[in-house]
Scaffold this active site. Structure first.
Site, PDB file in Angstrom:
ATOM      1  N   CYS A 272       0.776  -1.246   0.000  1.00  0.00           N
ATOM      2  CA  CYS A 272       0.000   0.000   0.000  1.00  0.00           C
ATOM      3  C   CYS A 272       0.805   1.293   0.000  1.00  0.00           C
ATOM      4  O   CYS A 272       0.535   2.184  -0.797  1.00  0.00           O
ATOM      5  CB  CYS A 272      -0.926   0.022   1.209  1.00  0.00           C
ATOM      6  SG  CYS A 272      -2.056  -1.364   1.241  1.00  0.00           S
ATOM      7  N   ARG A 342       5.095  -8.357  -0.867  1.00  0.00           N
ATOM      8  CA  ARG A 342       4.968  -7.255  -1.828  1.00  0.00           C
ATOM      9  C   ARG A 342       5.720  -6.011  -1.325  1.00  0.00           C
ATOM     10  O   ARG A 342       5.524  -5.581  -0.201  1.00  0.00           O
ATOM     11  CB  ARG A 342       3.488  -6.949  -2.082  1.00  0.00           C
ATOM     12  CG  ARG A 342       2.825  -8.032  -2.938  1.00  0.00           C
ATOM     13  CD  ARG A 342       1.369  -7.789  -3.116  1.00  0.00           C
ATOM     14  NE  ARG A 342       0.647  -7.927  -1.864  1.00  0.00           N
ATOM     15  CZ  ARG A 342      -0.646  -7.628  -1.717  1.00  0.00           C
ATOM     16  NH1 ARG A 342      -1.331  -7.168  -2.742  1.00  0.00           N
ATOM     17  NH2 ARG A 342      -1.236  -7.787  -0.551  1.00  0.00           N
TER      18      ARG A 342
HETATM   19  N1  UPG Z   1       6.879  -0.059   9.673  1.00  0.00           N
HETATM   20  C1  UPG Z   1       8.064   0.486  10.123  1.00  0.00           C
HETATM   21  N2  UPG Z   1       8.058   1.177  11.312  1.00  0.00           N
HETATM   22  C2  UPG Z   1       6.927   1.345  12.047  1.00  0.00           C
HETATM   23  C3  UPG Z   1       5.721   0.785  11.584  1.00  0.00           C
HETATM   24  C4  UPG Z   1       5.729   0.093  10.379  1.00  0.00           C
HETATM   25  O1  UPG Z   1       9.109   0.363   9.490  1.00  0.00           O
HETATM   26  O2  UPG Z   1       6.995   1.991  13.103  1.00  0.00           O
HETATM   27  C5  UPG Z   1       6.844  -0.770   8.378  1.00  0.00           C
HETATM   28  C6  UPG Z   1       6.418  -2.225   8.467  1.00  0.00           C
HETATM   29  O3  UPG Z   1       7.467  -3.064   8.856  1.00  0.00           O
HETATM   30  C7  UPG Z   1       5.938  -2.484   7.066  1.00  0.00           C
HETATM   31  C8  UPG Z   1       5.323  -1.139   6.643  1.00  0.00           C
HETATM   32  O4  UPG Z   1       5.853  -0.187   7.540  1.00  0.00           O
HETATM   33  O5  UPG Z   1       7.019  -2.789   6.211  1.00  0.00           O
HETATM   34  C9  UPG Z   1       3.799  -1.133   6.654  1.00  0.00           C
HETATM   35  O6  UPG Z   1       3.329  -1.634   7.899  1.00  0.00           O
HETATM   36  P1  UPG Z   1       1.778  -1.628   8.309  1.00  0.00           P
HETATM   37  O7  UPG Z   1       1.204  -0.307   8.081  1.00  0.00           O
HETATM   38  O8  UPG Z   1       1.697  -2.174   9.671  1.00  0.00           O
HETATM   39  O9  UPG Z   1       1.183  -2.737   7.324  1.00  0.00           O
HETATM   40  P2  UPG Z   1       0.147  -2.719   6.097  1.00  0.00           P
HETATM   41  O10 UPG Z   1      -0.537  -4.021   6.136  1.00  0.00           O
HETATM   42  O11 UPG Z   1       0.887  -2.321   4.860  1.00  0.00           O
HETATM   43  O12 UPG Z   1      -0.963  -1.618   6.455  1.00  0.00           O
HETATM   44  C10 UPG Z   1      -0.988  -0.312   5.887  1.00  0.00           C
HETATM   45  C11 UPG Z   1      -1.816   0.580   6.811  1.00  0.00           C
HETATM   46  C12 UPG Z   1      -3.265   0.110   6.848  1.00  0.00           C
HETATM   47  C13 UPG Z   1      -3.806   0.052   5.420  1.00  0.00           C
HETATM   48  C14 UPG Z   1      -2.918  -0.851   4.587  1.00  0.00           C
HETATM   49  C15 UPG Z   1      -3.346  -0.940   3.140  1.00  0.00           C
HETATM   50  O13 UPG Z   1      -1.246   0.549   8.138  1.00  0.00           O
HETATM   51  O14 UPG Z   1      -4.053   1.009   7.623  1.00  0.00           O
HETATM   52  O15 UPG Z   1      -5.122  -0.461   5.404  1.00  0.00           O
HETATM   53  O16 UPG Z   1      -1.572  -0.341   4.602  1.00  0.00           O
HETATM   54  O17 UPG Z   1      -3.667   0.303   2.599  1.00  0.00           O
END
Ligand code: UPG
Length: 469
Positions: A272, A342
């Protein structure tokens, strides 16, 4: 009885519909997809995605009010509410290539809905789409409708992978956008009533269509921006001797900033963040707002910088060459508790190390060998496309082996890199790992999961993002 159909049995459609079925026993939910393999997997005991708690929810509802089918047209024609949760990858060719969202799957879904609909339907945008997509979809539907009425709603999903079920059970908010006409308002109410069966009313936000669409892009952009902000600080911490964990703790204590999402890392990944920001950038450019576009572009640039910085750190620490050296990669998924790769930063880091002629031994508890080989042999942007549409790569990356435990991966290795924050990496027997590695033994922790002092006492040379060297 209300009937719901969801087009797209992926990471969003599958879990969301399973939870709606669980919480609304009076609603019949069908999840449809053109991929027979994917539907078969949903109908088997081994679900196509790994998500804690999902198995139990699906088991409770399957065969009762939840079904998975490839008979897309039948279920769409019977439904009162049709969710569309298909992939919207970044365009790889033509106008807006590399930035704009590719709406091919969305458009064909809309044409199919118009074609088979014999009764009025509420069509719900579930996948993240560019602002004003609803308008285009509405045009396709109404111009092809055979006398039935379509109401378009935008109901973006905010679940995060790895915590999808708890996010769906207890969402911070549910957002529903619709037209401000009496019919539009009625459609909003119908969908609101579905969520209201388990979500408190004050957490259900109703807006106009464009606000709902933009809020989703904005939320992801803000979240990604926090990570790039803390990651940019991690570089400064390493240069000055500050500790990024202490800095984010101190910063996050300010209630206006808050403590969440401030973990420095090797970079953000997932399907995303990058895609949505690129999309936002494109929308800004198309609307004559280059300053705004450049502001958000920087979030991606810092993310790319963080991954490059990590690779450079590995190579420069290991005496400027990793050629022929075995490097263990612990974790390949873009975050813990998912098998999804991804846009995982591991792809760029591994490619960077392979580019410097390293030999990699990769272990991830949830990612299979063929997925890793496919990811590493693909060109950029190809990753953005759904796996089931992707032909198997004819070549495999030969200087990479994929193994099934951390001890095998690290045996005789010169270095280990932690790229995903799986809990089990905290509990490894690092003394045993050290004893079986080449010396000097290096640890490059891209997720700040190890106890740096403890590992240094064992004898490792440890680099941890944003920590004093
Ligand atoms: N990450 C960091 N540091 C942090 C938090 C996250 O490096 O403090 C990284 C994590 O490891 C990952 C990325 O950020 O690689 C995304 O993490 P996260 O947001 O938890 O996962 P997603 O499943 O991609 O969720 C995001 C949004 C969510 C939305 C989704 C799809 O958090 O609200 O629905 O993307 O749009």
């Amino acid at each position: 009885m209300v009937k719901i159909c969801c087009i797209g049995a992926g990471y969003v459609g599958g879990p969301t519909m399973a939870v709606i079925a669980l919480k609304c026993p009076n609603i019949q939910v069908a999840v449809v997809d053109i991929s027979a393999a994917r539907i078969n997997a949903w109908n088997s005991d081994t679900l196509p995605i790994y998500e804690p708690g999902l198995d139990e929810v699906v088991k409770k509802c399957k065969g009762k009010n939840l079904s998975f089918s490839t008979d897309v047209e039948k279920h769409v024609s019977e439904a009162d509410i049709v969710f569309v949760s298909v992939n919207t990858p970044t365009k790889t060719q033509g106008l807006g290539a590399g930035k704009a969202a590719d709406l091919t799957y969305w458009e064909s879904a809309a044409r199919m809905i118009a074609d088979v609909a014999k009764s009025n339907k509420i069509v719900v945008e579930k996948s993240t789409v560019p602002v004003k997509t609803a308008e285009a979809i509405e045009k396709i539907l109404t111009h092809n409708s055979k006398g039935v009425d379509f109401q378009i709603l935008s109901n973006p999903e905010f679940l995060a992978e790895g915590t999808a079920i708890s996010d769906l059970f207890n969402p911070d908010r549910v957002l529903i956008g619709g037209r401000e006409t009496p019919e539009g308002k009625k459609a909003i109410e119908t969908l609101r009533d579905v969520y209201a069966q388990w979500v408190p009313m004050d957490r259900i936000i109703c807006t106009n269509l464009w606000s709902a669409e933009l809020s989703k892009l904005a939320a992801n952009a803000f979240l990604a921006q926090r990570i790039s902000s803390v990651n940019s600080m991690s570089a400064l911490c390493e240069a000055t001797g500050a500790d990024v964990s202490q800095v984010s703790h101190a910063v996050g204590k300010d209630t206006r900033i808050g403590p969440k999402f401030l973990n420095a890392s090797v970079g953000f990944g997932g399907s995303c963040f990058q895609k949505d920001i690129l999309n936002l950038v494109y929308i800004c450019e198309c609307n004559g707002l280059p300053e705004v576009a450049n502001y958000w572009k920087q979030v991606i640039k810092v993310n790319d910088y963080q991954k490059t910085r990590f690779v450079n750190r590995v190579v420069s620490s290991m005496f400027n060459t990793v050629s022929g050296k075995k490097i263990a990669i612990l974790g390949f998924a873009f975050k813990k508790d998912t098998g999804d790769t991804r846009e995982t930063p591991a792809i760029d880091v591994c490619k960077g190390l392979i580019g410097d002629k390293a030999t990699l031994s990769i272990y991830d508890p949830q990612v299979h060998q063929d997925q890793i080989q496919r990811d590493l042999s693909m060109k950029k942007f190809d990753w953005d496309h759904p796996v089931h549409l992707q032909p198997m790569s004819p070549t495999s990356v030969t200087d990479v082996s994929v193994v099934w435990d951390a001890y095998t991966a690290t045996k005789d290795a010169h270095a280990l890199c932690i790229l995903t924050e799986w809990d089990e990496f905290q509990k490894l027997d690092y003394q045993k790992i050290f004893d079986n590695m080449q010396k000097p033994a290096f640890v490059f922790d891209g997720r700040n999961v190890v106890d740096v002092e403890k590992l240094r006492k064992i004898g490792f040379i440890v680099y941890s993002i944003g920590k004093p060297l």
